[in-house]
Enzyme design. Structure first.
Site, mmCIF file in Angstrom:
data_model
loop_
_atom_site.group_PDB
_atom_site.id
_atom_site.type_symbol
_atom_site.label_atom_id
_atom_site.label_comp_id
_atom_site.label_asym_id
_atom_site.label_seq_id
_atom_site.Cartn_x
_atom_site.Cartn_y
_atom_site.Cartn_z
ATOM 1 N N PHE A 1 -21.806 72.059 42.688
ATOM 2 C CA PHE A 1 -20.383 73.232 41.986
ATOM 3 C C PHE A 1 -19.982 71.821 40.515
ATOM 4 O O PHE A 1 -20.384 70.765 40.939
ATOM 5 C CB PHE A 1 -19.278 73.547 42.754
ATOM 6 C CG PHE A 1 -18.250 74.180 41.749
ATOM 7 C CD1 PHE A 1 -18.767 76.067 41.734
ATOM 8 C CD2 PHE A 1 -17.031 73.759 40.984
ATOM 9 C CE1 PHE A 1 -18.344 76.481 40.484
ATOM 10 C CE2 PHE A 1 -16.749 74.858 40.264
ATOM 11 C CZ PHE A 1 -17.221 76.505 40.788
ATOM 12 N N ASP B 1 -16.883 67.973 49.752
ATOM 13 C CA ASP B 1 -16.506 69.134 49.335
ATOM 14 C C ASP B 1 -15.971 70.407 49.899
ATOM 15 O O ASP B 1 -17.304 70.544 50.152
ATOM 16 C CB ASP B 1 -16.852 69.497 47.932
ATOM 17 C CG ASP B 1 -16.185 71.168 47.017
ATOM 18 O OD1 ASP B 1 -15.529 71.316 47.852
ATOM 19 O OD2 ASP B 1 -16.290 70.381 45.982
ATOM 20 N N TYR C 1 -8.278 78.582 47.878
ATOM 21 C CA TYR C 1 -7.828 79.954 47.167
ATOM 22 C C TYR C 1 -9.067 81.236 47.940
ATOM 23 O O TYR C 1 -8.646 81.986 47.258
ATOM 24 C CB TYR C 1 -7.607 80.216 45.795
ATOM 25 C CG TYR C 1 -8.270 79.066 44.863
ATOM 26 C CD1 TYR C 1 -9.595 79.835 44.808
ATOM 27 C CD2 TYR C 1 -8.577 78.206 44.662
ATOM 28 C CE1 TYR C 1 -10.210 78.824 43.481
ATOM 29 C CE2 TYR C 1 -8.324 77.935 43.464
ATOM 30 C CZ TYR C 1 -10.331 78.043 43.158
ATOM 31 O OH TYR C 1 -10.945 77.565 41.583
ATOM 32 N N LYS C 2 -9.827 80.224 48.713
ATOM 33 C CA LYS C 2 -11.334 80.580 48.916
ATOM 34 C C LYS C 2 -10.891 81.715 50.275
ATOM 35 O O LYS C 2 -9.976 82.134 50.188
ATOM 36 C CB LYS C 2 -12.670 79.608 49.205
ATOM 37 C CG LYS C 2 -12.131 79.542 47.392
ATOM 38 C CD LYS C 2 -13.675 78.760 47.358
ATOM 39 C CE LYS C 2 -14.639 78.467 46.043
ATOM 40 N NZ LYS C 2 -13.321 77.981 44.808
ATOM 41 N N ARG D 1 -24.256 87.574 44.861
ATOM 42 C CA ARG D 1 -23.517 86.328 46.208
ATOM 43 C C ARG D 1 -22.796 87.409 46.482
ATOM 44 O O ARG D 1 -21.466 87.432 46.102
ATOM 45 C CB ARG D 1 -22.798 84.837 44.839
ATOM 46 C CG ARG D 1 -22.831 83.879 46.096
ATOM 47 C CD ARG D 1 -21.961 82.667 45.245
ATOM 48 N NE ARG D 1 -20.671 83.133 44.277
ATOM 49 C CZ ARG D 1 -19.581 82.347 44.736
ATOM 50 N NH1 ARG D 1 -19.879 81.053 44.857
ATOM 51 N NH2 ARG D 1 -18.856 82.661 44.205
#
Length: 429
Positions: free
Chosen positions: A129, A198, A223-224, A388
């Site tokens: 990322f 991560d 928040y995922k 995705r």
């Protein structure tokens, strides 16, 4: 051939099917983007109102004590700890994923500089990322290190005498490919390096065992899959053997051993508490607690093991249905089929043509139909763009998978995605 009735039968037998009622999902929406932003827990709106109107509005500053505001970072950290294989009082919730990565990567470099000053390289994946790479790039420039970017299959060969820190995302955001955390960590340690993990696309989606893997540092997103709301605070974990070795670089007053002594000099708190910095965002923390409370309810139904079993079943089904019902439309698969190498998302590909891949427009056409996934542009090397889809087993069912693929089939078969409104790029893709 898999049928709609097959999917409905699987839903009826699903022990987790009742978890969906703990979320607020708009009518007519199949939400396959929980790997980017989770769905709102049904308790969140009332909890937000309570924090604002009662705890803030009535309790005012007294609520730091009476409403338990002050220890929210530690309390939420202890709720996350079992989801990531951490011990009690080893995790705090605070700041953002990027800021927490800066803290732990700085600490890891301090340890490496003390223990092996000749090691001057940080290694990460080329398609990690971007924020992780940006943070690492900045620290390398500041401290005179080199950031080396490799392909996943090249990680093992990069574990050499120059490596100080290996920085990886457990589940890749672009492909859904998952590393063997224990094996990679062991190999890095055998080479004399530290490892930073991560967990942004792992925590709450796949079982993680930081302690068992003997990991060094870890950060992750609230928040995922943890469903904490847009911009929810992130979390940070440090192996207890490292926690007290160095200050983290953002030595704010909340990380002080005695913050209300108001001394002019900094004395770091013991353990993970020193990884706090400034005053915490109480409303955001309180909403994240709503998401974490759902995992406590899921624990009674088998916890992360049950969620992982359903996640794999959902993603297996999606792959099979796409290949059965959408063949001939140029879709490929970026996500590993091997369960041990797959997170909780499926990434489809479309190759570039002179007119583009059409992947963005296909996703936009699906969103217009209520099937919400997202798009990621190709990396310029693979010549493919990515559609995705994230599968959160807490609120996605097998019939949802069938219906999402049926919508995809219709979008492709009709050419609906070619309409102008679906080819207009937005700021967020």
């Amino acid at each position: 051939m898999i049928t709609l009735q097959d999917c409905q039968t699987r839903d009826a037998a699903d022990p987790l099917k009742g978890m969906r009622e703990l979320f607020t999902i708009p009518e007519g929406v199949i939400y396959l983007d929980g790997n980017s932003l989770g769905v709102m827990p049904s308790t969140a709106a009332a909890r937000a109102a309570e924090v604002i109107t009662q705890e803030w509005g009535v309790g005012l500053i007294r609520s730091w004590n009476t409403a338990g505001w002050f220890n929210l970072p530690q309390r939420l950290g202890n709720q996350i700890a079992p989801l990531i294989g951490a011990g009690k009082d080893e995790v705090v919730v605070t700041d953002t994923t990027s800021i927490n990565l800066y803290k732990v990567l700085s600490a890891a470099l301090n340890i490496a500089a003390q223990d092996a000053p000749h090691r001057r390289v940080i290694v990460s994946e080329r398609n990690n990322f971007p924020t992780d790479l940006y943070i690492a790039e900045g620290l390398c420039k500041e401290r005179g290190y080199t950031l080396k970017l490799v392909e996943p299959e090249e990680v093992a060969a990069s574990l050499d005498q120059d490596l100080a820190v290996l920085m990886l995302t457990h589940v890749n955001y672009r492909t859904g490919a998952m590393h063997d955390m224990a094996a990679v960590t062991a190999a890095a340690h055998a080479a004399g390096a530290l490892v930073v993990w991560d967990l942004a696309h792992s925590a709450g989606a796949v079982p993680v065992d930081l302690t068992g893997a003997k990991a060094d540092f870890s950060i992750g997103c609230g928040y995922k899959y943890l469903n904490g709301g847009p911009g929810a605070p992130a979390f940070v974990w440090v192996n207890p053997q490292h926690a007290d070795r160095f200050w983290q670089p953002l030595s704010g007053w909340w990380g002080h051993a005695a913050p209300f002594a108001f001394t002019p000099d900094y004395q770091p708190a013991p353990g993970i508490t020193r990884y706090l910095c400034g005053t915490q965002p109480i409303v955001s923390l309180s909403l994240l607690e709503c998401g974490l409370d759902i995992f406590a309810a899921a624990e009674r139904l088998g916890g992360m093991a049950a969620l992982r079993t359903k996640s794999l079943a959902l993603t297996d089904l999606f792959i099979a249905l796409v290949e059965q019902r959408c063949a001939g439309y140029g879709l490929g698969l970026a996500t590993p089929r091997d369960h041990a190498q797959r997170g909780s998302q499926v990434c489809l590909t479309r190759e570039y043509t002179p007119e583009g891949s059409g992947a963005f427009a296909i996703v936009q056409a699906l969103i217009a139909r209520g099937v919400i996934g997202d798009f990621r542009a190709g990396d310029g090397k693979a010549h493919k763009d990515i559609l995705r889809f994230g599968f959160t087993p807490l609120y996605i069912g097998f019939e949802d998978v069938w219906n999402s693929v049926e919508h995809l089939r219709q979008v492709l078969e009709s050419g609906e995605w070619k309409l102008p409104q679906f080819n207009q790029k937005h700021a967020v893709t």
